[in-house]
Scaffold this motif. Structure first.
Motif, short mmCIF file in Angstrom:
data_model
loop_
_atom_site.label_atom_id
_atom_site.label_comp_id
_atom_site.label_asym_id
_atom_site.label_seq_id
_atom_site.Cartn_x
_atom_site.Cartn_y
_atom_site.Cartn_z
N GLY A 178 0.81 -1.20 0.00
CA GLY A 178 0.00 0.00 0.00
C GLY A 178 0.84 1.25 0.00
N THR A 179 0.40 2.24 0.74
CA THR A 179 1.09 3.53 0.81
C THR A 179 1.17 3.98 2.26
N ALA A 180 2.06 4.93 2.53
CA ALA A 180 2.20 5.51 3.86
C ALA A 180 2.64 6.96 3.72
N ARG A 181 2.46 7.71 4.79
CA ARG A 181 2.89 9.11 4.82
C ARG A 181 4.33 9.13 5.35
N HIS A 182 5.30 9.22 4.43
CA HIS A 182 6.69 9.01 4.82
C HIS A 182 7.26 10.11 5.70
N ASP A 183 6.81 11.35 5.52
CA ASP A 183 7.32 12.38 6.43
C ASP A 183 6.79 12.17 7.83
N ALA A 184 5.58 11.58 7.96
CA ALA A 184 5.07 11.23 9.28
C ALA A 184 5.92 10.13 9.92
N VAL A 185 6.49 9.27 9.08
CA VAL A 185 7.41 8.25 9.59
C VAL A 185 8.62 8.92 10.23
N ALA A 186 9.16 9.94 9.56
CA ALA A 186 10.30 10.66 10.13
C ALA A 186 9.92 11.31 11.45
N TRP A 187 8.74 11.93 11.50
CA TRP A 187 8.32 12.59 12.73
C TRP A 187 8.11 11.58 13.86
N GLY A 188 7.55 10.42 13.52
CA GLY A 188 7.33 9.40 14.54
C GLY A 188 8.63 8.85 15.10
N TYR A 189 9.59 8.56 14.21
CA TYR A 189 10.89 8.07 14.68
C TYR A 189 11.61 9.15 15.49
#
Length: 299
Positions: A178-189
């Motif tokens: 599928g897809t994901a919000r990759h900048d949100a991944v950066a913020w989460g990490y």
């Protein structure tokens, strides 16, 4: 601070006045056990897993710009595990398993959408190759489903099935992709790494690496000299430039990979569609844009 439905409800009723910043903005300490150069998805995840899995928390992440500003936000957002060749296949298979539990681990909404990915085949030979790929995917525990033309007509009625140049012979579906919000991944990490003591230092450009024999003594930055014995270079296409500061020549070649993003339109695509023959793929974002990617440019 942990996110929860109760916390969101409470803040909405009190004017959202009690939210705190997701991570600190510290000044660099004189020295760290590890310094990671690059505050994108790979750099921040490296810092997070060093702290979470290995207890190494005297870590700094140096980012030239701000978190979520570089490659991590400029991509086509696809999450897949449909590779065939050894090395690639195991890497992406493990990555997909990490993705599926990432929001729970980070306590952060990365907008993971398992809408599925369909690869189109345009010849008998390509269909046979997809059968082989599907068997390889299943052998390592990933899902794979071969689709007939009739199956595709039901799932993707908007495709041109009478195209003489690229006739459609079937497809390969991976439902968990599928897809994901990759900048949100950066913020989460970044948020979780910071909560464990990692210093995330933004607007801090690396200018040089000071060596001592076969080791390093530290890094020259726009915010001063920082001592360390261990450096992780995770700066995407700039990694070879950073490594050259330490006298290392990496066997890497950077190439541009471009994407097209349309104006928002009404929902028309509820999955990711890919054609290896055309070498293009398309999905639709939550805001309605058509996100179209292709291969690398040879310049």
């Amino acid at each position: 601070m942990r996110f929860s439905a109760l916390r969101i409800l409470k803040e909405s009723l009190t004017g959202n006045k009690n939210w705190t910043p997701h991570w600190r903005s510290p000044s660099p300490k004189p020295a760290y056990d590890v310094i990671i150069i690059g505050g994108g998805g790979h750099g921040l995840s490296t810092a997070y897993y060093l702290a979470q899995n290995h207890g190494i928390r005297n870590v700094a992440v140096l980012e030239k710009g701000h978190i979520g500003s570089c490659n991590i936000r400029r991509n086509t957002t696809i999450v897949i595990a449909n590779y065939l060749l050894p090395g690639n296949s195991e890497f992406y298979s493990h990555s997909l398993k990490v993705w599926l539990g990432l929001e729970t681990d980070l306590n952060y909404n990365v907008m993971m959408s398992q809408r599925g990915l369909i690869m189109l085949c345009h010849s008998d030979g390509q269909r046979d190759a997809f059968v082989r790929r599907a068997n390889a995917m299943r052998s390592r525990g990933d899902d794979a489903h071969m689709l007939s033309v009739d199956d595709l007509r039901k799932l993707l009625p908007y495709l041109n099935y009478d195209n003489a140049r690229f006739p459609i012979y079937g497809g390969l579906l991976q439902k968990r992709a599928g897809t994901a919000r990759h900048d949100a991944v950066a913020w989460g990490y970044a948020r979780q790494a910071d909560s464990m003591g990692v210093d995330i230092i933004q607007n801090c450009e690396v200018k040089g690496i000071k060596r001592s024999g076969d080791g390093v003594e530290g890094i020259e930055t726009t915010k001063g000299f920082i001592k360390t014995k261990k450096i992780g270079v995770v700066a995407a296409g700039h990694s070879s430039v950073i490594a050259s500061m330490a006298g290392l020549k990496l066997p890497l070649e950077s190439k541009p990979l471009q994407a097209l993003v349309s104006e928002p339109v009404k929902p028309i695509i509820d999955t990711v569609v890919m054609s290896n023959a055309v070498h293009a793929y398309v999905s639709q974002s939550d805001k309605g844009e058509l996100v179209i990617g292709a291969g690398t440019d040879d310049y």
